[in-house]
Design an enzyme around this catalytic site. Sequence first.
Site, PDB file in Angstrom:
ATOM      1  N   ASP A 115     -15.589 -63.409  28.166  1.00 54.52           N
ATOM      2  CA  ASP A 115     -15.416 -63.971  26.833  1.00 54.52           C
ATOM      3  C   ASP A 115     -16.734 -63.962  26.059  1.00 54.52           C
ATOM      4  O   ASP A 115     -17.537 -63.030  26.223  1.00 54.52           O
ATOM      5  CB  ASP A 115     -14.837 -65.381  26.946  1.00 54.52           C
ATOM      6  CG  ASP A 115     -13.797 -65.651  25.867  1.00 54.52           C
ATOM      7  OD1 ASP A 115     -14.200 -65.815  24.697  1.00 54.52           O
ATOM      8  OD2 ASP A 115     -12.595 -65.685  26.187  1.00 54.52           O
ATOM      9  N   HIS A 150     -15.512 -69.658  21.516  1.00 53.23           N
ATOM     10  CA  HIS A 150     -14.269 -69.244  22.172  1.00 53.23           C
ATOM     11  C   HIS A 150     -14.359 -69.290  23.696  1.00 53.23           C
ATOM     12  O   HIS A 150     -13.475 -69.826  24.388  1.00 53.23           O
ATOM     13  CB  HIS A 150     -13.915 -67.833  21.692  1.00 53.23           C
ATOM     14  CG  HIS A 150     -12.548 -67.370  22.037  1.00 53.23           C
ATOM     15  ND1 HIS A 150     -12.260 -66.701  23.207  1.00 53.23           N
ATOM     16  CD2 HIS A 150     -11.390 -67.455  21.360  1.00 53.23           C
ATOM     17  CE1 HIS A 150     -10.977 -66.392  23.236  1.00 53.23           C
ATOM     18  NE2 HIS A 150     -10.424 -66.836  22.132  1.00 53.23           N
ATOM     19  N   ASN A 245      -2.095 -62.562  18.605  1.00 57.09           N
ATOM     20  CA  ASN A 245      -1.675 -63.518  17.579  1.00 57.09           C
ATOM     21  C   ASN A 245      -1.194 -62.812  16.318  1.00 57.09           C
ATOM     22  O   ASN A 245      -1.567 -63.169  15.204  1.00 57.09           O
ATOM     23  CB  ASN A 245      -2.832 -64.460  17.231  1.00 57.09           C
ATOM     24  CG  ASN A 245      -3.290 -65.262  18.418  1.00 57.09           C
ATOM     25  OD1 ASN A 245      -2.481 -65.713  19.224  1.00 57.09           O
ATOM     26  ND2 ASN A 245      -4.594 -65.436  18.549  1.00 57.09           N
ATOM     27  N   SER A 324      -5.054 -67.222  23.194  1.00 57.48           N
ATOM     28  CA  SER A 324      -6.318 -67.432  23.901  1.00 57.48           C
ATOM     29  C   SER A 324      -6.322 -68.753  24.647  1.00 57.48           C
ATOM     30  O   SER A 324      -6.993 -68.897  25.671  1.00 57.48           O
ATOM     31  CB  SER A 324      -7.490 -67.442  22.912  1.00 57.48           C
ATOM     32  OG  SER A 324      -7.934 -66.145  22.647  1.00 57.48           O
TER      33      SER A 324
END
Length: 869
Positions: A115, A150, A245, A324
């Site tokens: 990430d 994130h 998304n 996520s």
Amino acid sequence: MRKIHLITFKERDHLKNKAKLEKHIAKHAVKRNLKKPKLNSELKRLPRVFIIEDADDELLEDLENDGDIVAVEENIYDKPLMAQSPSEWSHTLSDILGFHSRGYTGAGVKVGFIDTGAANHEDLVYAGRYNAYTAVHGGTTPAEASKNPHGTMVAGIIGARNNEKGYVGVAPECLLYAVKADDNSSTTTDISVDAQIKGIEWLVDQGVKIINCSFGNTFDSLARKTAMRDAYENDGVLFICGAGNDGRSTGNNQVSYPAAYDFVIAVGCVKKNRVSADYTSRGPEIDVCAPGDGVMTTVPSSANQSGTDYTTPSTVYGSFNGTSCATPHVAGLAALYKQMYPKYTVDQLRNLIETNVEELGKDGHDVVYGKGMVKSPWFTPTNYIGKTTSTSATLNGSSYSGSITNGAIQHVKFIPASSGLYDITTSSSLDLYLQVFDTNYNLMGQDDDGAGSSQPKLSLNLTAGQTYYIAISGFSNTQTGSFTLNTVYQGNYIVEDFEDSSFTIPFNSGWKIAPLVAYKGNYGYTNVGTSQATFKVTVPTGVTNAKLSFWYLQVMNPGDSFKVVINGVEKYSATANADWVYKEFMLGEGTNNVAFSYTGTGHIYVDEVTVSGKGVTVGAWTGGGGIPGESLTNPVILSGSSSQGNLMAGSADYFKYVPTTSGTFTFDTDSSIDLVMDLLNSSGEVITNNDDSDGNSQPRISYFLSAGTTYFLRVYGYNSSITGTFILNVTNSGGGVTPVSITEDFTDTNFNFTIVEVGGWTVGSGKYSAELNTTGSKEFYFTVNVPASATTRTVTVNWKLANVMGTPTGAKFEILVNDVVKHTTNGTTSSYTNTVIALGTGSQTIKIRASLSSGHVLPAVETITVNWS
């Protein structure tokens, strides 16, 4: 910055592949004096994939031609799959507490995630951290850096500690291994594929068997796919990936890479009420779904994000949304199962996750929920009528009354008796959400507040005899109460999809079917050079909901243009490249002559051209009168001292001129193309013509004209191949201004001004009107060129803003000149009013605009008169 490429070999022989690659590199390194190509990373755990840097075109070409190499790819970047944020509710929903109460906390299980960094936090403990981005690209940024929060948020969902601080992760005692794969340049940085591959190699070396991937892209990388497959097949690594998304866009094949790979677990997202989040991507690759909308988790400190302190643990928490967020729920769940069954293979572990689910949507597997929402083996879901399609209620007739509890979904089966357009709405005191699915549970539409007052509305084309499922749920889990579902048949729905040569809409044109360029299916419809495509729509009297809609894509060259003209009125114009834009236009009663017009050497592609409305029909139309200037019956009005023309090859431009005084008038053109001009009488007969009396291949005609008499100018190329723009000028014999008075009375659609309307203005009963019954505005405008020597210059508008129903608020009528408001009336009026406004000289764009906050009003214009002298 280093230029990175990814090389993928056929065979799994690492030493052989490395030797061959080094031979290629050495061959080209001797030819370069500056940056030499070199092997950046050999990934022994991933024997088919290599990372090289600074390769020139010759080296890349040699590699592409090597029969042992299957792919040479430039590095790409994936986006974190975090939705916009709107909290331990998620543990209850999937019964994570059922694991914890039995002692399963992920203890000793290694879980990795790739990430945007892994910040120090009071609620997180890492077993290892690695900056794969700097390992490939260079630099000294630590893996703890998390400018984009994130990665740290993902870490908290997986493994936030049960330490009486903040929140508890799904597997609070797992061993967390973090890979940083972004450049830490901003709060929205993307995740580099080369660093992903480098990070997989590192995680495999650490003995990690579960890897979370909360990122994705519509573009794939064969090198990344090969690396992940090798880790899965050779080392038993279970990859858990966010589906994406993109759910708010149309379609049911939206799953991003790497979630689309068949050997990974692809995860969708549900809200607190077990309903899919509107943004979660759909597709057959979805395996399971998990909570992921508004879950509290760990967040880096502001000092970490600003780069001033990577050491001090953060004490910040925040809400996390998106696939996520759902994905690390499943990664944590995998750790709990791995602790329960430490000897299970990757496939056995996957089977545990995918069989312990709560069925939602369609029984079995569907493109929204996959096999269902993950849960513990001990949790027994509550079932009720309408929870899934197999237990749905049935709508008989046009309405159904039901209820929902805690926002949970209610499925209602609907089989329409007639094919066509249906309005589907709800009435309730609740804040409701509406989705419609076909018989295979493909989403056809979703809406929240389309009908206002927290009530949804969908307008969809349905087929008689087919089964559809209408899903009603609360916008949140706080909604409990009753509702009424309504369906109203709105009439015909005619679609031309260009998938075969039998058109449902009979276009008359020189356009052609275009393979592989389509919004939907395999074919679209495109122009052939400068040309137009035409058809007509007939709307019965009294029908007010008739509509034309379509999708278009433009690949234009400078100077090109695309126009939509209905009954001679330009409804839309575009001059820039665009990627599949949706447009719709309301159609008036009677005949609507429609023209899609393209000017230039580029291309317009249209698809899914749709006509809807009660009793509407379509037919052929040859195109007469479609574009101002194309014929005597639809000329450009020469209302000032000049007007612009746009000549198509092999055609002519027509202009109408009515002098207000008698005298000798001179017409000439300014252009870089070779032109000819005819002066015609009101019957279209040639009075005189000229080729190049004005010099430079430009025509010039001087002729005595009578006041009040209609004349036409026809301008065309010296040969049929000439195309381009020009200016037509007119002056009177004395050199002064020609007095002009132009009135449009809206008794027909052959307007005396070139009107562009926005929002659905129509001609009828001697007026130009529009209907406003929702918040917004509707307007139309036209442009006149007023001579610089004119001393008296006015526009007079005879208008009314009538109240149709109730007590409207925010009703306003405005007249603007060159986007400057010259007149405003607030509120409605019961009779027509004449408003006179002074004009300037030169180009004067006159705009009429009506706006409304709430209620129902009818703006109307009876006449417009422009004068100057």
